[in-house]
Design a protein around this motif. Structure first.
Motif, PDB file in Angstrom:
ATOM      1  N   ASP A 148       0.824  -1.206   0.000  1.00  0.00           N
ATOM      2  CA  ASP A 148       0.000   0.000   0.000  1.00  0.00           C
ATOM      3  C   ASP A 148       0.862   1.262   0.000  1.00  0.00           C
ATOM      4  O   ASP A 148       0.569   2.229  -0.714  1.00  0.00           O
ATOM      5  N   LEU A 149       1.917   1.245   0.793  1.00  0.00           N
ATOM      6  CA  LEU A 149       2.820   2.391   0.831  1.00  0.00           C
ATOM      7  C   LEU A 149       3.499   2.581  -0.516  1.00  0.00           C
ATOM      8  O   LEU A 149       3.615   3.705  -1.015  1.00  0.00           O
ATOM      9  N   TRP A 150       3.958   1.492  -1.100  1.00  0.00           N
ATOM     10  CA  TRP A 150       4.600   1.575  -2.419  1.00  0.00           C
ATOM     11  C   TRP A 150       3.653   2.196  -3.449  1.00  0.00           C
ATOM     12  O   TRP A 150       4.044   3.091  -4.196  1.00  0.00           O
ATOM     13  N   ASN A 151       2.409   1.730  -3.484  1.00  0.00           N
ATOM     14  CA  ASN A 151       1.452   2.247  -4.465  1.00  0.00           C
ATOM     15  C   ASN A 151       1.212   3.738  -4.267  1.00  0.00           C
ATOM     16  O   ASN A 151       1.189   4.516  -5.233  1.00  0.00           O
ATOM     17  N   ALA A 152       1.021   4.142  -3.020  1.00  0.00           N
ATOM     18  CA  ALA A 152       0.736   5.549  -2.743  1.00  0.00           C
ATOM     19  C   ALA A 152       1.947   6.427  -3.035  1.00  0.00           C
ATOM     20  O   ALA A 152       1.830   7.499  -3.659  1.00  0.00           O
ATOM     21  N   ALA A 153       3.117   5.992  -2.607  1.00  0.00           N
ATOM     22  CA  ALA A 153       4.321   6.810  -2.762  1.00  0.00           C
ATOM     23  C   ALA A 153       4.749   6.917  -4.220  1.00  0.00           C
ATOM     24  O   ALA A 153       5.145   7.990  -4.688  1.00  0.00           O
TER      25      ALA A 153
END
Length: 283
Positions: A148-153
């Motif tokens: 989730d962090l990867w997708n958002a960042a």
């Protein structure tokens, strides 16, 4: 300014304009007027039909309209509804609606890149070897871990999110869900206290893979500095997500060169903001 004798009917307004130039110690042929003031509005209203060029700007220096009598250009600031109505009218009249060009795009299209090492921040390279002769900067911070962090960042990096979260305004604004593309040009509006600085830039590289996403932009003529900056989000096999900031900087041209020491201080402040910009996503 007119290229003919002023008609008798506007001589009174001309005298007011000349008095204004003298009072403000202006020695050029242009007169700046504030339409919020009655006297200024009267001058503007009287002389506009007989002038060869005029430009309207907002209190922040943004263009609202621009026109001349050569038939080469006329521009107005329009709301989305007004723009749709104008394009519809052009089509109904048998014209080509796509010929209506956004003013920001027009002014950006006339500018050249102001540096030679285009692509020098190499957002696709894990190890960076900056070109000689530049102030080179690179720093990497860990954001956290997880898909989730990867997708958002990664999405934020590709859609100017790091800039906007650091206090910049990006013009034109990207539609929701769209990322920036190589070759696109933008105005980056920075607010430094009461001062607003408009920075013309071009996206010179984008990258989007399973492990790495990045955007690099370069300066166009008129930018306070010369060079390139890149925002790169990466993840490793353990799903750790990192943000890397790279930049190449030289002094800008013209009057900006004298302000370069001050700009370097401001640059350090914004770098700290960039490196914190995705902290919310990591939490």
């Amino acid at each position: 300014m007119s290229d003919r004798d002023w008609p008798t009917s506007v001589h009174a307004a001309v005298r007011l304009a000349e008095e204004r130039l003298t009072r403000n110690r202006q020695r050029d042929i242009s007169l700046t007027l504030d339409p919020r003031l009655d006297e200024d509005f009267d001058i503007l209203h009287a002389l506009a039909p007989f002038s060869i060029g005029s430009t309207g700007t907002s209190s922040r220096g943004e263009h609202i309209w621009d026109a001349n009598d050569t038939g080469t250009s006329v521009a107005f600031a329009l709301t989305p509804t007004e723009e749709h109505a104008v394009r519809s009218a052009i089509t109904a009249a048998g014209g080509v609606a796509s010929d209506l060009t956004l003013l920001a795009e027009y002014h950006l299209s006339q500018r050249d890149l102001s540096y030679s090492v285009v692509g020098g921040t190499a957002p696709g390279a894990e190890r960076w070897q900056p070109p000689d002769g530049w102030r080179a900067y690179e720093r990497t911070v860990r954001l956290g871990s997880g898909t989730d962090l990867w997708n958002a960042a990664s999405t934020a990096a590709l859609s100017w999110g790091i800039k906007t979260r650091s206090g910049f305004t990006v013009d034109p604004t990207l539609e929701e869900g769209r990322v920036a593309r190589q070759g696109e040009r933008y105005w980056l509006l920075a607010r430094i206290g009461p001062i607003h600085v408009r920075e013309p830039v071009e996206v010179v590289a984008t990258l989007a893979t399973r492990r790495r996403a990045g955007l690099a932009y370069g300066t166009l003529a008129g930018h306070p500095v010369s060079g390139e900056e890149a925002f790169i989000v990466s993840r490793d096999d353990d799903e750790n997500v990192n943000l890397t900031l790279r930049s190449l900087t030289r002094a800008g041209r013209g009057s900006w060169r004298a302000l370069f020491p001050v700009i370097l201080i401001t640059q350090r402040i914004y770098r700290r903001r960039y490196l914190r910009a995705l902290r919310h996503d990591s939490q």
